[in-house]
Design a protein around this motif. Structure first.
Motif, PDB file in Angstrom:
ATOM      1  N   LYS A   1       2.985  20.254 -22.468  1.00  0.00           N
ATOM      2  CA  LYS A   1       4.083  19.695 -21.681  1.00  0.00           C
ATOM      3  C   LYS A   1       4.566  20.697 -20.631  1.00  0.00           C
ATOM      4  CE  LYS A   1       7.140  17.293 -23.890  1.00  0.00           C
ATOM      5  NZ  LYS A   1       8.334  16.863 -24.704  1.00  0.00           N
ATOM      6  N   HIS A   2       4.862  20.168 -19.442  1.00  0.00           N
ATOM      7  CA  HIS A   2       5.427  20.942 -18.331  1.00  0.00           C
ATOM      8  C   HIS A   2       4.465  22.020 -17.807  1.00  0.00           C
ATOM      9  CE1 HIS A   2       8.993  18.792 -19.311  1.00  0.00           C
ATOM     10  NE2 HIS A   2       9.332  19.537 -20.343  1.00  0.00           N
ATOM     11  N   LEU A   3       3.170  21.788 -17.960  1.00  0.00           N
ATOM     12  CA  LEU A   3       2.195  22.782 -17.498  1.00  0.00           C
ATOM     13  C   LEU A   3       1.971  22.708 -15.988  1.00  0.00           C
ATOM     14  CD1 LEU A   3       0.385  25.052 -18.556  1.00  0.00           C
ATOM     15  CD2 LEU A   3      -1.433  23.369 -18.900  1.00  0.00           C
ATOM     16  N   GLY A   4       2.409  21.630 -15.352  1.00  0.00           N
ATOM     17  CA  GLY A   4       2.245  21.502 -13.907  1.00  0.00           C
ATOM     18  C   GLY A   4       3.325  20.627 -13.318  1.00  0.00           C
ATOM     19  N   VAL A   5       3.370  20.602 -11.989  1.00  0.00           N
ATOM     20  CA  VAL A   5       4.311  19.738 -11.282  1.00  0.00           C
ATOM     21  C   VAL A   5       3.559  19.016 -10.173  1.00  0.00           C
ATOM     22  CG1 VAL A   5       5.080  21.688  -9.829  1.00  0.00           C
ATOM     23  CG2 VAL A   5       6.479  19.610  -9.979  1.00  0.00           C
TER      24      VAL A   5
ATOM     25  N   ASP B   1      10.594  12.633 -13.401  1.00  0.00           N
ATOM     26  CA  ASP B   1       9.575  11.653 -13.006  1.00  0.00           C
ATOM     27  C   ASP B   1      10.264  10.680 -12.060  1.00  0.00           C
ATOM     28  OD1 ASP B   1       7.279  10.191 -12.746  1.00  0.00           O
ATOM     29  OD2 ASP B   1       7.202   9.487 -14.820  1.00  0.00           O
ATOM     30  N   HIS B   2      10.860  11.224 -10.998  1.00  0.00           N
ATOM     31  CA  HIS B   2      11.806  10.490 -10.165  1.00  0.00           C
ATOM     32  C   HIS B   2      11.395  10.507  -8.693  1.00  0.00           C
ATOM     33  CE1 HIS B   2      14.045  11.478 -13.813  1.00  0.00           C
ATOM     34  NE2 HIS B   2      14.859  10.479 -13.528  1.00  0.00           N
ATOM     35  N   TYR B   3      11.819   9.449  -7.996  1.00  0.00           N
ATOM     36  CA  TYR B   3      11.552   9.338  -6.562  1.00  0.00           C
ATOM     37  C   TYR B   3      12.729   9.931  -5.782  1.00  0.00           C
ATOM     38  CZ  TYR B   3      10.009   7.432  -2.081  1.00  0.00           C
ATOM     39  OH  TYR B   3       9.583   7.291  -0.775  1.00  0.00           O
ATOM     40  N   PHE B   4      12.456  11.045  -5.111  1.00  0.00           N
ATOM     41  CA  PHE B   4      13.439  11.714  -4.255  1.00  0.00           C
ATOM     42  C   PHE B   4      13.258  11.227  -2.815  1.00  0.00           C
ATOM     43  CE2 PHE B   4      13.121  14.417  -7.917  1.00  0.00           C
ATOM     44  CZ  PHE B   4      14.361  15.018  -8.061  1.00  0.00           C
TER      45      PHE B   4
ATOM     46  N   LEU C   1       0.846  -1.190   0.000  1.00  0.00           N
ATOM     47  CA  LEU C   1       0.000   0.000   0.000  1.00  0.00           C
ATOM     48  C   LEU C   1       0.883   1.242   0.000  1.00  0.00           C
ATOM     49  CD1 LEU C   1      -2.987   0.918   0.078  1.00  0.00           C
ATOM     50  CD2 LEU C   1      -2.737   1.152   2.551  1.00  0.00           C
ATOM     51  N   ALA C   2       0.671   2.106  -0.982  1.00  0.00           N
ATOM     52  CA  ALA C   2       1.404   3.380  -1.071  1.00  0.00           C
ATOM     53  C   ALA C   2       0.479   4.378  -1.753  1.00  0.00           C
ATOM     54  CB  ALA C   2       2.704   3.213  -1.847  1.00  0.00           C
ATOM     55  N   LEU C   3      -0.308   5.080  -0.951  1.00  0.00           N
ATOM     56  CA  LEU C   3      -1.296   6.017  -1.471  1.00  0.00           C
ATOM     57  C   LEU C   3      -0.684   7.399  -1.657  1.00  0.00           C
ATOM     58  CD1 LEU C   3      -4.286   5.089   0.897  1.00  0.00           C
ATOM     59  CD2 LEU C   3      -3.810   4.182  -1.395  1.00  0.00           C
ATOM     60  N   THR C   4      -1.226   8.159  -2.597  1.00  0.00           N
ATOM     61  CA  THR C   4      -0.808   9.539  -2.775  1.00  0.00           C
ATOM     62  C   THR C   4      -1.910  10.314  -3.478  1.00  0.00           C
ATOM     63  OG1 THR C   4       1.086  10.929  -3.395  1.00  0.00           O
ATOM     64  CG2 THR C   4       0.302   9.386  -5.057  1.00  0.00           C
ATOM     65  N   ASN C   5      -1.656  11.619  -3.668  1.00  0.00           N
ATOM     66  CA  ASN C   5      -2.536  12.465  -4.471  1.00  0.00           C
ATOM     67  C   ASN C   5      -1.743  12.976  -5.666  1.00  0.00           C
ATOM     68  OD1 ASN C   5      -3.478  15.447  -5.135  1.00  0.00           O
ATOM     69  ND2 ASN C   5      -5.264  14.331  -4.392  1.00  0.00           N
ATOM     70  N   HIS C   6      -2.416  13.065  -6.825  1.00  0.00           N
ATOM     71  CA  HIS C   6      -1.733  13.354  -8.084  1.00  0.00           C
ATOM     72  C   HIS C   6      -2.133  14.719  -8.644  1.00  0.00           C
ATOM     73  CE1 HIS C   6       0.158  12.408 -11.993  1.00  0.00           C
ATOM     74  NE2 HIS C   6       0.724  11.366 -11.381  1.00  0.00           N
ATOM     75  N   THR C   7      -2.207  15.724  -7.778  1.00  0.00           N
ATOM     76  CA  THR C   7      -2.527  17.076  -8.240  1.00  0.00           C
ATOM     77  C   THR C   7      -1.329  17.703  -8.946  1.00  0.00           C
ATOM     78  OG1 THR C   7      -4.192  17.478  -6.544  1.00  0.00           O
ATOM     79  CG2 THR C   7      -3.093  19.406  -7.442  1.00  0.00           C
ATOM     80  N   TYR C   8      -1.606  18.365 -10.069  1.00  0.00           N
ATOM     81  CA  TYR C   8      -0.596  19.119 -10.801  1.00  0.00           C
ATOM     82  C   TYR C   8      -0.688  20.584 -10.383  1.00  0.00           C
ATOM     83  CZ  TYR C   8      -0.389  15.268 -14.297  1.00  0.00           C
ATOM     84  OH  TYR C   8      -0.257  14.053 -14.945  1.00  0.00           O
ATOM     85  N   PHE C   9       0.365  21.119  -9.788  1.00  0.00           N
ATOM     86  CA  PHE C   9       0.379  22.506  -9.322  1.00  0.00           C
ATOM     87  C   PHE C   9       1.022  23.424 -10.362  1.00  0.00           C
ATOM     88  CE2 PHE C   9       0.385  19.967  -5.420  1.00  0.00           C
ATOM     89  CZ  PHE C   9      -0.669  20.546  -4.727  1.00  0.00           C
TER      90      PHE C   9
ATOM     91  N   MET D   1       9.168  11.236  -2.226  1.00  0.00           N
ATOM     92  CA  MET D   1       8.082  11.555  -3.157  1.00  0.00           C
ATOM     93  C   MET D   1       8.593  11.451  -4.585  1.00  0.00           C
ATOM     94  SD  MET D   1       7.749  15.684  -3.349  1.00  0.00           S
ATOM     95  CE  MET D   1       9.027  16.583  -4.260  1.00  0.00           C
ATOM     96  N   VAL D   2       7.650  11.183  -5.485  1.00  0.00           N
ATOM     97  CA  VAL D   2       7.924  11.330  -6.906  1.00  0.00           C
ATOM     98  C   VAL D   2       7.580  12.760  -7.300  1.00  0.00           C
ATOM     99  CG1 VAL D   2       7.166  10.723  -9.236  1.00  0.00           C
ATOM    100  CG2 VAL D   2       7.598   8.925  -7.553  1.00  0.00           C
ATOM    101  N   MET D   3       8.549  13.446  -7.912  1.00  0.00           N
ATOM    102  CA  MET D   3       8.263  14.735  -8.535  1.00  0.00           C
ATOM    103  C   MET D   3       8.106  14.498 -10.028  1.00  0.00           C
ATOM    104  SD  MET D   3      10.195  18.442  -8.484  1.00  0.00           S
ATOM    105  CE  MET D   3      11.683  17.930  -9.360  1.00  0.00           C
ATOM    106  N   TYR D   4       6.914  14.830 -10.525  1.00  0.00           N
ATOM    107  CA  TYR D   4       6.613  14.640 -11.947  1.00  0.00           C
ATOM    108  C   TYR D   4       6.280  15.987 -12.556  1.00  0.00           C
ATOM    109  CZ  TYR D   4       4.135  13.262 -16.196  1.00  0.00           C
ATOM    110  OH  TYR D   4       3.715  13.133 -17.506  1.00  0.00           O
ATOM    111  N   THR D   5       6.994  16.347 -13.620  1.00  0.00           N
ATOM    112  CA  THR D   5       6.847  17.676 -14.211  1.00  0.00           C
ATOM    113  C   THR D   5       6.063  17.644 -15.527  1.00  0.00           C
ATOM    114  OG1 THR D   5       9.094  17.432 -15.116  1.00  0.00           O
ATOM    115  CG2 THR D   5       8.851  18.694 -13.079  1.00  0.00           C
ATOM    116  N   ALA D   6       5.079  16.764 -15.610  1.00  0.00           N
ATOM    117  CA  ALA D   6       4.171  16.709 -16.764  1.00  0.00           C
ATOM    118  C   ALA D   6       4.934  16.569 -18.077  1.00  0.00           C
ATOM    119  CB  ALA D   6       3.250  17.937 -16.784  1.00  0.00           C
ATOM    120  N   ASN D   7       5.943  15.702 -18.066  1.00  0.00           N
ATOM    121  CA  ASN D   7       6.785  15.513 -19.242  1.00  0.00           C
ATOM    122  C   ASN D   7       6.013  14.934 -20.424  1.00  0.00           C
ATOM    123  OD1 ASN D   7       8.737  16.054 -17.237  1.00  0.00           O
ATOM    124  ND2 ASN D   7       9.046  13.885 -16.881  1.00  0.00           N
ATOM    125  N   ASP D   8       5.014  14.105 -20.137  1.00  0.00           N
ATOM    126  CA  ASP D   8       4.273  13.402 -21.180  1.00  0.00           C
ATOM    127  C   ASP D   8       2.857  13.933 -21.349  1.00  0.00           C
ATOM    128  OD1 ASP D   8       6.445  11.558 -21.588  1.00  0.00           O
ATOM    129  OD2 ASP D   8       5.869  10.611 -19.705  1.00  0.00           O
TER     130      ASP D   8
END
Length: 338
Positions: free
Chosen positions: A295-299, A240-243, A169-177, A274-281
């Motif tokens: 592309k890159h419209l949110g993080v 799109d990496h886990y820091f 179990l590894a829950l998160t929220n996927h909001t793009y800021f 956390m995974v930081m994802y910068t809307a690469n795709d």
């Protein structure tokens, strides 16, 4: 402070939480999706700082997971398989040969039972769901996710869960800021600071190799403030990496600044990284509330444990055992840099 409820498609409900500082957060009971966050800038102009579809029906598929609760396991599980105590489990592959974000029947596409609440200092909504054993995951889960908005412009996300069998179990929220407000630009000129000295190395399929890399001297170095867009180019295409967060007294693990609006977002959590994802795709042309996707419209700041622990040593375990209570807490705080 006030709570407003709007019915959508008969079965869906959207709850809008508004505090006394003119900040509001809108949440769907479908997928627990954050559809909108309105916050003022340094000139008290209130604008939306997250990505959300213009048309609600687009959330039914939501291939980009905009604003949604992700699980059972957020992230990619290698070869859509894992073992617990020597027993093999096979999941549905939905990202090549791998399993991504809970698979095609993930938590982002279920209707949660919603209960709004209000106290003297806060307003919020509690979402509950029973995730039955299936899709390859063992165990029946009882999951509760609570969104709480305070008058200090803090949005608290609290996750609790219990299982009748050992299960990952590894829950998160996927909001793009996007702190520009109303999507006036990409996040390339946002400034980021992160309390992280190491990152999980990825292979070509974005699957962790098991190696943990020191960030010093690399494009993953954010212990000192840097512009996000420095790695938005043909060679790297963003993140799109886990820091992995550093341990220590620093409560704030992440700080994001947008200089034109003056908006500042800080993140603190009890999760190991956390995974930081910068809307690469993020493909262009999808209609959003304030324009179209690009592309890159949110993080995204996906605070969580990592499924890398299912195949490699050296990462915090994400297995939840019967009798244990899963507890995750992440706080997003919005401030103004004058």
């Amino acid at each position: 402070m006030k709570i407003e409820k709007k019915e959508i498609f008969g079965e869906w409900e959207e709850f809008t939480l508004t505090n006394d500082q003119n900040m509001s957060v809108s949440v769907l009971n479908y997928g627990g999706i954050i559809t909108k966050i309105l916050v003022p800038d340094r000139n008290e102009k209130v604008e939306n700082v997250v990505l959300g579809y213009k048309n609600y029906q687009d959330y039914q598929e939501n291939p980009n997971y905009f604003g949604a609760i992700i699980g059972r396991v957020a992230g990619r599980i290698r070869d859509a398989a894992f073992e617990i105590d020597g027993k093999a489990y096979s999941l549905q592959a939905n990202d090549g040969k791998n399993h991504l974000h809970g698979g095609p029947a993930g938590l982002h596409q279920v209707v949660w039972e919603a209960t709004p609440f209000e106290t003297n200092e806060t307003i919020g909504v509690t979402l509950s769901h029973q995730s039955e054993e299936g899709g390859g995951y063992p165990g029946n889960l009882e999951i509760t996710v609570t969104y709480t908005l305070t008058n200090d412009n803090q949005l608290h996300l609290e996750y609790t869960a219990g299982s009748d069998k050992t299960t990952p179990l590894a829950l998160t929220n996927h909001t793009y800021f996007n702190l520009c407000g109303n999507l006036k630009d990409t996040v390339q000129d946002h400034f980021l600071t992160m309390n992280s000295s190491s990152v999980a190395e990825l292979d070509a399929e974005l699957i962790p190799t098991g190696n943990i890399t020191n960030v010093e001297g690399t494009r993953f170095e954010f212990r000192h403030e840097r512009v996000l867009g420095e790695s938005f180019n043909g060679k790297y295409n963003g993140y799109d990496h886990y820091f992995i967060f550093d341990e220590g007294p620093n409560e704030v693990q992440v700080e994001l600044k947008e200089p034109t609006s003056g908006r500042v977002l800080t993140v603190r959590t009890n999760q190991p990284g956390m995974v930081m994802y910068t809307a690469n795709d993020l493909e262009s042309g999808q209609k959003l509330r304030e324009g179209e996707t690009r592309k890159h419209l949110g993080v995204c700041f996906e605070t969580k444990g990592t499924p890398a622990s299912l195949h490699h040593q050296g990462f915090p375990c994400i297995l939840l055992h019967p009798g244990e209570t899963y507890k995750q807490h992440t706080v997003f705080t919005f401030q103004i840099d004058q």
